[in-house]
Design a protein around this motif. Structure first.
Motif, mmCIF file in Angstrom:
data_model
loop_
_atom_site.group_PDB
_atom_site.id
_atom_site.type_symbol
_atom_site.label_atom_id
_atom_site.label_comp_id
_atom_site.label_asym_id
_atom_site.label_seq_id
_atom_site.Cartn_x
_atom_site.Cartn_y
_atom_site.Cartn_z
ATOM 1 N N ASN A 142 -6.662 37.308 66.573
ATOM 2 C CA ASN A 142 -6.768 35.842 66.656
ATOM 3 C C ASN A 142 -5.882 35.265 67.759
ATOM 4 O O ASN A 142 -6.271 34.321 68.461
ATOM 5 N N ASN A 143 -4.692 35.889 67.883
ATOM 6 C CA ASN A 143 -3.797 35.429 68.954
ATOM 7 C C ASN A 143 -4.398 35.668 70.343
ATOM 8 O O ASN A 143 -4.258 34.846 71.256
ATOM 9 N N LEU A 144 -5.068 36.837 70.446
ATOM 10 C CA LEU A 144 -5.701 37.129 71.735
ATOM 11 C C LEU A 144 -6.810 36.133 72.045
ATOM 12 O O LEU A 144 -7.003 35.708 73.192
ATOM 13 N N GLN A 145 -7.538 35.745 70.994
ATOM 14 C CA GLN A 145 -8.595 34.756 71.210
ATOM 15 C C GLN A 145 -8.009 33.419 71.648
ATOM 16 O O GLN A 145 -8.562 32.727 72.518
ATOM 17 N N LYS A 146 -6.882 33.031 71.055
ATOM 18 C CA LYS A 146 -6.213 31.816 71.481
ATOM 19 C C LYS A 146 -5.777 31.896 72.944
ATOM 20 O O LYS A 146 -5.899 30.929 73.718
ATOM 21 N N ASN A 147 -5.243 33.083 73.290
ATOM 22 C CA ASN A 147 -4.840 33.254 74.690
ATOM 23 C C ASN A 147 -6.031 33.127 75.635
ATOM 24 O O ASN A 147 -5.934 32.597 76.753
ATOM 25 N N GLN A 148 -7.199 33.611 75.173
ATOM 26 C CA GLN A 148 -8.404 33.512 75.989
ATOM 27 C C GLN A 148 -8.798 32.049 76.196
ATOM 28 O O GLN A 148 -9.204 31.650 77.292
ATOM 29 N N THR A 149 -8.682 31.255 75.120
ATOM 30 C CA THR A 149 -8.998 29.832 75.281
ATOM 31 C C THR A 149 -8.037 29.147 76.273
ATOM 32 O O THR A 149 -8.423 28.296 77.069
ATOM 33 N N GLU A 150 -6.758 29.552 76.213
ATOM 34 C CA GLU A 150 -5.796 28.986 77.168
ATOM 35 C C GLU A 150 -6.160 29.350 78.601
ATOM 36 O O GLU A 150 -6.034 28.532 79.525
ATOM 37 N N LEU A 151 -6.618 30.608 78.789
ATOM 38 C CA LEU A 151 -7.040 31.021 80.130
ATOM 39 C C LEU A 151 -8.234 30.191 80.614
ATOM 40 O O LEU A 151 -8.330 29.822 81.783
ATOM 41 N N ASN A 152 -9.140 29.892 79.668
ATOM 42 C CA ASN A 152 -10.288 29.060 80.047
ATOM 43 C C ASN A 152 -9.829 27.650 80.470
ATOM 44 O O ASN A 152 -10.372 27.071 81.420
ATOM 45 N N ASN A 153 -8.844 27.139 79.725
ATOM 46 C CA ASN A 153 -8.303 25.840 80.119
ATOM 47 C C ASN A 153 -7.671 25.873 81.514
ATOM 48 O O ASN A 153 -7.821 24.944 82.324
ATOM 49 N N ALA A 154 -6.939 26.956 81.769
ATOM 50 C CA ALA A 154 -6.327 27.101 83.094
ATOM 51 C C ALA A 154 -7.389 27.179 84.193
ATOM 52 O O ALA A 154 -7.233 26.621 85.295
ATOM 53 N N PHE A 155 -8.502 27.873 83.878
ATOM 54 C CA PHE A 155 -9.597 27.966 84.850
ATOM 55 C C PHE A 155 -10.200 26.588 85.131
ATOM 56 O O PHE A 155 -10.545 26.251 86.280
ATOM 57 N N SER A 156 -10.344 25.788 84.052
ATOM 58 C CA SER A 156 -10.865 24.423 84.261
ATOM 59 C C SER A 156 -9.914 23.594 85.110
ATOM 60 O O SER A 156 -10.326 22.788 85.954
ATOM 61 N N VAL A 157 -8.590 23.819 84.898
ATOM 62 C CA VAL A 157 -7.607 23.112 85.729
ATOM 63 C C VAL A 157 -7.747 23.513 87.194
ATOM 64 O O VAL A 157 -7.658 22.702 88.128
ATOM 65 N N LEU A 158 -7.978 24.835 87.423
ATOM 66 C CA LEU A 158 -8.161 25.313 88.804
ATOM 67 C C LEU A 158 -9.408 24.704 89.452
ATOM 68 O O LEU A 158 -9.402 24.340 90.641
ATOM 69 N N THR A 159 -10.480 24.585 88.683
ATOM 70 C CA THR A 159 -11.691 23.973 89.250
ATOM 71 C C THR A 159 -11.456 22.505 89.605
ATOM 72 O O THR A 159 -11.949 22.011 90.631
ATOM 73 N N ALA A 160 -10.691 21.804 88.745
ATOM 74 C CA ALA A 160 -10.383 20.402 89.058
ATOM 75 C C ALA A 160 -9.551 20.294 90.333
ATOM 76 O O ALA A 160 -9.765 19.399 91.170
ATOM 77 N N GLU A 161 -8.612 21.256 90.483
ATOM 78 C CA GLU A 161 -7.795 21.251 91.706
ATOM 79 C C GLU A 161 -8.653 21.534 92.940
ATOM 80 O O GLU A 161 -8.448 20.958 94.012
ATOM 81 N N LYS A 162 -9.644 22.428 92.745
ATOM 82 C CA LYS A 162 -10.555 22.732 93.859
ATOM 83 C C LYS A 162 -11.330 21.484 94.272
ATOM 84 O O LYS A 162 -11.508 21.212 95.468
ATOM 85 N N ARG A 163 -11.794 20.699 93.295
ATOM 86 C CA ARG A 163 -12.522 19.476 93.608
ATOM 87 C C ARG A 163 -11.651 18.466 94.354
ATOM 88 O O ARG A 163 -12.088 17.779 95.282
ATOM 89 N N ARG A 164 -10.374 18.384 93.918
ATOM 90 C CA ARG A 164 -9.463 17.467 94.600
ATOM 91 C C ARG A 164 -9.252 17.872 96.060
ATOM 92 O O ARG A 164 -9.202 17.030 96.970
ATOM 93 N N LEU A 165 -9.123 19.199 96.292
ATOM 94 C CA LEU A 165 -8.973 19.669 97.677
ATOM 95 C C LEU A 165 -10.218 19.364 98.503
ATOM 96 O O LEU A 165 -10.132 19.035 99.698
ATOM 97 N N GLU A 166 -11.402 19.465 97.883
ATOM 98 C CA GLU A 166 -12.633 19.135 98.608
ATOM 99 C C GLU A 166 -12.663 17.641 98.988
ATOM 100 O O GLU A 166 -13.123 17.278 100.074
ATOM 101 N N SER A 167 -12.177 16.777 98.081
ATOM 102 C CA SER A 167 -12.119 15.343 98.420
ATOM 103 C C SER A 167 -11.165 15.092 99.591
ATOM 104 O O SER A 167 -11.441 14.280 100.483
ATOM 105 N N ASN A 168 -10.025 15.818 99.609
ATOM 106 C CA ASN A 168 -9.104 15.703 100.740
ATOM 107 C C ASN A 168 -9.768 16.143 102.034
ATOM 108 O O ASN A 168 -9.544 15.576 103.112
ATOM 109 N N CYS A 169 -10.610 17.191 101.925
ATOM 110 C CA CYS A 169 -11.341 17.675 103.111
ATOM 111 C C CYS A 169 -12.292 16.595 103.630
ATOM 112 O O CYS A 169 -12.434 16.390 104.841
#
Length: 428
Positions: A142-169
């Motif tokens: 169960n702990n590993l599954q929680k860690n997986q959800t956290e990784l998914n959240n981090a991935f969503s944060v990375l995608t949002a950062e990618k979008r922000r960089l594209e707007s700067n471009c």
């Protein structure tokens, strides 16, 4: 200066009185008559000196007026150049502030990326440990599954950062388009400089009188070109900084850099053309010194098909003087003025007399003879001053006008010229 002039007039009156008194006294030895003659001569000489000084003072005032007009035009040009420089400096400051903001944003994104990489490394180590203990630690799934959800959240944060960089471009791309508009403005300025060079080429015969003013104007143009080159270098440096920040826009910035280099080469070519034009002007001045002025006046009027055949017309006029009407005769000085004036300047006088607003006609005549309207008016006044002894055109008004006291003689001179041309055409 005024006291010196009065002293000179007094000395001139004394000398005239002495000479006249002596010459009148020698034949008859009549002191009263000699004294009266000397007094009249002194008064006449003094009045003539006053009249000559007044004429010279009026001519100096006329020259000062033309010089003041030229100074006002140069001051207006200087003010426009200063305004353009201030606008370019303000735009440069705005670009610098925006580049600093972009640098700060990129550094923050790099820090966040490094922190995410460190967290991913720790998660990878934990995952390996959990894989080795998977048989014995089923409760930690169960702990590993929680860690997986956290990784998914981090991935969503990375995608949002990618979008922000594209707007700067996209923002950087809009800045690039703004730089392109600046380049087009510089090209328009280049075209204006080329048109000015062509105008100078057409005005070569008249550059003898304006050589000093052209040197000053050329120095100002050199200062302007150096300032524009410095601004181009500054824009080039700012564009290179933007290329270092935004990797996706490097190709477009390289293309604009090539265009700026071409523009600098074109500016250097314009400078070479200006130098060659100066050399041509010097050569032209040397040729003018070697040629006869009468020959130059004949060559300058080759484009005008209405050459004035003075020799033939004056011969026919002399033969027909007995048949001419006495009311159309001109004084001797006006006849000399008619013989010396070119056809195109006589056309200018005709336009001034017959038209209410002759500026358009004078400009057309000046363009046909590769000169300027004010130079035509000055040339007519100089010829009139040499032959008649007076200036006949008032150039200080909005449109040039003939002085009222000379209007009758000018109209009579134009009518005599047209009559002579008609007789010459009928004789041919």
């Amino acid at each position: 200066m005024q006291s010196v002039m009065i002293g000179n007039r007094f000395i001139l009156g004394i000398v005239a009185f002495s000479v006249s008194f002596g010459l009148s006294l020698v034949p008859n030895w009549d002191f009263n008559k000699a004294f009266l003659t000397g007094l009249i001569t002194a008064v006449t000489i003094y009045a003539a000196a006053l009249f000559v000084d007044k004429r010279r003072r009026n001519y100096e005032i006329f020259i000062l007026g033309s010089i003041r007009k030229r100074i006002k035009e140069m001051e207006g040009l200087k003010a426009r150049v200063v305004r353009e420089i201030n606008q370019i400096e303000e735009h440069h400051n705005l670009l610098y502030a925006e580049s600093q903001q972009l640098q700060n944003q990129v550094t923050e994104s790099r820090k966040q990326r490094d922190s995410l990489h460190r967290e991913l490394r720790t998660f990878a180590g934990q995952k390996k440990q959990l894989e080795t203990e998977v048989n014995t630690l089923q409760s930690e799934i169960n702990n590993l599954q929680k860690n997986q959800t956290e990784l998914n959240n981090a991935f969503s944060v990375l995608t949002a950062e990618k979008r922000r960089l594209e707007s700067n471009c996209n923002v950087s791309r809009s800045e690039i388009t703004h730089l392109q508009s600046q380049i087009s403005e510089l090209q328009q300025e280049k075209q204006e400089v080329e048109s000015n060079l062509t105008l100078l080429g057409r005005l070569k015969p008249q550059l003898e009188e304006k050589l000093y003013e052209l040197r000053i104007a050329i120095q100002e143009l050199e200062v302007e070109t150096t300032q524009k080159n410095q601004l181009l270098v500054a824009v080039k440096a700012e564009r290179e900084n933007i290329q270092a920040i935004v990797n996706s826009s490097q190709t477009q910035l390289a293309e604009h850099k090539a265009e700026l280099q071409q523009l600098q080469e074109q500016v250097s070519l314009l400078q070479e053309e200006r130098d060659s034009l100066q050399n041509q002007v010097w050569e032209l001045l040397q040729q003018i010194e070697t040629f006869n002025p009468e020959h130059l006046s004949d060559n300058s009027n080759e484009d005008d098909n209405e050459l004035f055949p003075f020799s033939e017309i004056m011969d026919t006029a002399i033969r027909n003087t007995s048949e001419a009407d006495t009311s159309d005769n001109l004084p001797e000085e006006w006849t000399n003025f008619l013989e010396n004036i070119p056809v195109y300047e006589l056309q200018v006088l005709k336009a001034i007399v017959e038209q209410d607003n002759p500026n358009a006609a004078i400009k057309k005549i000046a363009e046909a003879n590769i000169t300027m309207p004010n130079l035509l008016i000055d040339s007519i006044n100089e010829r009139a001053n040499d032959t008649i002894g007076e200036l006949i055109i008032d150039s200080n008004s909005q449109s040039p006008e003939v002085y009222p006291e000379y209007m009758k003689d000018v109209k009579k001179m134009i009518a005599m010229y047209e009559e002579r041309m008609a007789k010459h055409a009928s004789s041919n």
